[in-house]
Design an enzyme around this catalytic site. Structure first.
Site, mmCIF file in Angstrom:
data_model
loop_
_atom_site.group_PDB
_atom_site.id
_atom_site.type_symbol
_atom_site.label_atom_id
_atom_site.label_comp_id
_atom_site.label_asym_id
_atom_site.label_seq_id
_atom_site.Cartn_x
_atom_site.Cartn_y
_atom_site.Cartn_z
ATOM 1 N N SER A 9 6.703 -2.243 4.519
ATOM 2 C CA SER A 9 5.318 -2.242 4.047
ATOM 3 C C SER A 9 4.456 -3.064 4.989
ATOM 4 O O SER A 9 4.664 -4.269 5.152
ATOM 5 C CB SER A 9 5.240 -2.841 2.640
ATOM 6 N N HIS A 34 5.211 2.276 5.369
ATOM 7 C CA HIS A 34 4.678 2.270 3.999
ATOM 8 C C HIS A 34 3.311 1.585 4.006
ATOM 9 O O HIS A 34 3.176 0.439 4.432
ATOM 10 C CB HIS A 34 5.640 1.525 3.065
ATOM 11 N N ASP A 36 0.180 0.431 1.690
ATOM 12 C CA ASP A 36 -0.273 0.139 0.332
ATOM 13 C C ASP A 36 -1.799 0.143 0.276
ATOM 14 O O ASP A 36 -2.454 -0.704 0.877
ATOM 15 C CB ASP A 36 0.239 -1.235 -0.117
ATOM 16 N N MET A 38 -5.016 -0.350 -2.003
ATOM 17 C CA MET A 38 -5.443 -0.959 -3.277
ATOM 18 C C MET A 38 -6.966 -0.996 -3.328
ATOM 19 O O MET A 38 -7.617 -1.282 -2.324
ATOM 20 C CB MET A 38 -4.894 -2.381 -3.394
ATOM 21 N N HIS A 67 0.909 4.785 -0.395
ATOM 22 C CA HIS A 67 1.018 4.479 -1.833
ATOM 23 C C HIS A 67 -0.365 4.084 -2.347
ATOM 24 O O HIS A 67 -0.883 3.019 -2.025
ATOM 25 C CB HIS A 67 2.033 3.338 -2.011
ATOM 26 N N MET A 69 -2.730 2.757 -4.965
ATOM 27 C CA MET A 69 -2.909 1.978 -6.193
ATOM 28 C C MET A 69 -4.410 1.948 -6.474
ATOM 29 O O MET A 69 -5.080 0.933 -6.331
ATOM 30 C CB MET A 69 -2.338 0.564 -6.010
ATOM 31 N N MET A 138 8.647 1.169 -9.220
ATOM 32 C CA MET A 138 8.219 -0.194 -8.879
ATOM 33 C C MET A 138 9.167 -1.208 -9.526
ATOM 34 O O MET A 138 9.478 -1.094 -10.716
ATOM 35 C CB MET A 138 6.792 -0.455 -9.371
ATOM 36 N N GLY A 143 0.377 -4.251 -7.155
ATOM 37 C CA GLY A 143 -0.871 -4.914 -6.796
ATOM 38 C C GLY A 143 -0.819 -6.408 -6.652
ATOM 39 O O GLY A 143 -1.808 -7.032 -6.286
ATOM 40 N N GLY A 145 1.230 -9.495 -4.741
ATOM 41 C CA GLY A 145 2.221 -9.814 -3.717
ATOM 42 C C GLY A 145 3.125 -10.963 -4.123
ATOM 43 O O GLY A 145 2.816 -11.746 -5.014
ATOM 44 N N GLY A 146 4.264 -11.044 -3.443
ATOM 45 C CA GLY A 146 5.139 -12.198 -3.575
ATOM 46 C C GLY A 146 5.856 -12.343 -4.900
ATOM 47 O O GLY A 146 6.258 -13.441 -5.287
ATOM 48 N N ASP A 176 10.259 -0.044 -4.708
ATOM 49 C CA ASP A 176 9.276 -0.909 -4.049
ATOM 50 C C ASP A 176 9.061 -2.158 -4.896
ATOM 51 O O ASP A 176 8.687 -2.059 -6.064
ATOM 52 C CB ASP A 176 7.962 -0.126 -3.898
ATOM 53 N N GLY A 177 9.293 -3.311 -4.279
ATOM 54 C CA GLY A 177 8.982 -4.573 -4.951
ATOM 55 C C GLY A 177 10.115 -5.572 -4.916
ATOM 56 O O GLY A 177 11.092 -5.424 -5.639
ATOM 57 N N GLY A 178 10.004 -6.570 -4.053
ATOM 58 C CA GLY A 178 11.020 -7.616 -3.997
ATOM 59 C C GLY A 178 12.364 -7.149 -3.472
ATOM 60 O O GLY A 178 13.387 -7.803 -3.698
#
Length: 216
Positions: A9, A34, A36, A38, A67, A69, A138, A143, A145-146, A176-178
């Site tokens: 990403s 990827h 993102d 938003m 992606h 959002m 997800m 939306g 981060g971290g 997607d995510g962590g």
């Protein structure tokens, strides 16, 4: 080569040098870029739009996995296709015309995906599974981060894999995510074959080794 695709990403990349960022993704041995998008409405943050996708297209021949959002994706999916996206995924709960958005992307000759957010049931995507090219699960709330990987979401990857096998659907399953080398085997075993990773690649001591480790 492994059939597991890695999609770094660029949200974790160098915003002042995005052309170089997408070039590095290929150098590191990853498969997709990827992106993102938003809008500050569907999710709190604001990132890229169509001009960025168009500019990045000139810097990579990798699949551009966009992606969205954003609210009312049906208003914009066509423009993202025209800007150079190869795959456009969007959130069905953000749309007033999910079918219409799917139809627009397909009419452009591009691939389309639906997203199941971390706080949503798998059933939100079920009516469209026979039409999509990708199911994005997800494993954090979209939306923000971290965030830490939410292991409970892995069950939705399994549901997607079971439906795919049972009905002969053709979609890829993206997560997607962590996602990191620490949990990549968990999501792969559940049925995911496309892994989005941000900081796990861009912040790694050796990004190319991180891509290798994610595939394992």
């Amino acid at each position: 080569m492994s059939n597991i695709k890695i999609a770094p990403s660029i949200l974790s990349g160098d915003f002042a040098n995005m052309g170089k960022t997408v070039e590095l993704v290929k150098e590191w041995g990853a498969d997709w870029v990827h992106v993102d998008v938003m809008d500050g409405v569907y999710v709190p943050n604001i990132t890229f739009g169509m001009p960025m996708v168009k500019a990045l297209r000139k810097h990579t021949d990798l699949v551009m996995d966009v992606h969205l959002m954003i609210t009312l994706p049906e208003k914009y999916v066509g423009e993202f296709c025209d800007s150079g996206a190869d795959m456009v995924t969007f959130h069905p709960d953000a749309s007033k015309d999910v079918q219409g958005a799917i139809n627009i992307v397909k009419s452009k000759g591009k691939k389309v995906g639906l997203v199941v957010n971390a706080d949503q049931p798998f059933s939100i995507a079920e009516p469209y599974l026979d039409q999509i090219d990708m199911l994005l699960i997800m494993t954090v709330q979209a939306g923000f981060g971290g965030q830490s990987f939410i292991e409970a979401c892995v069950d939705k990857i399994r549901l997607g894999a079971e439906a795919k096998k049972k009905y002969g659907y053709k979609y890829d399953i993206e997560v997607d995510g962590g996602v990191s080398p620490k949990n990549s085997s968990l999501v792969i075993e559940a049925g995911a074959n496309v892994l989005v990773a941000g900081s796990a690649v861009f912040k790694a001591e050796s990004p190319s080794q991180a891509v290798i480790d994610l595939r394992k």
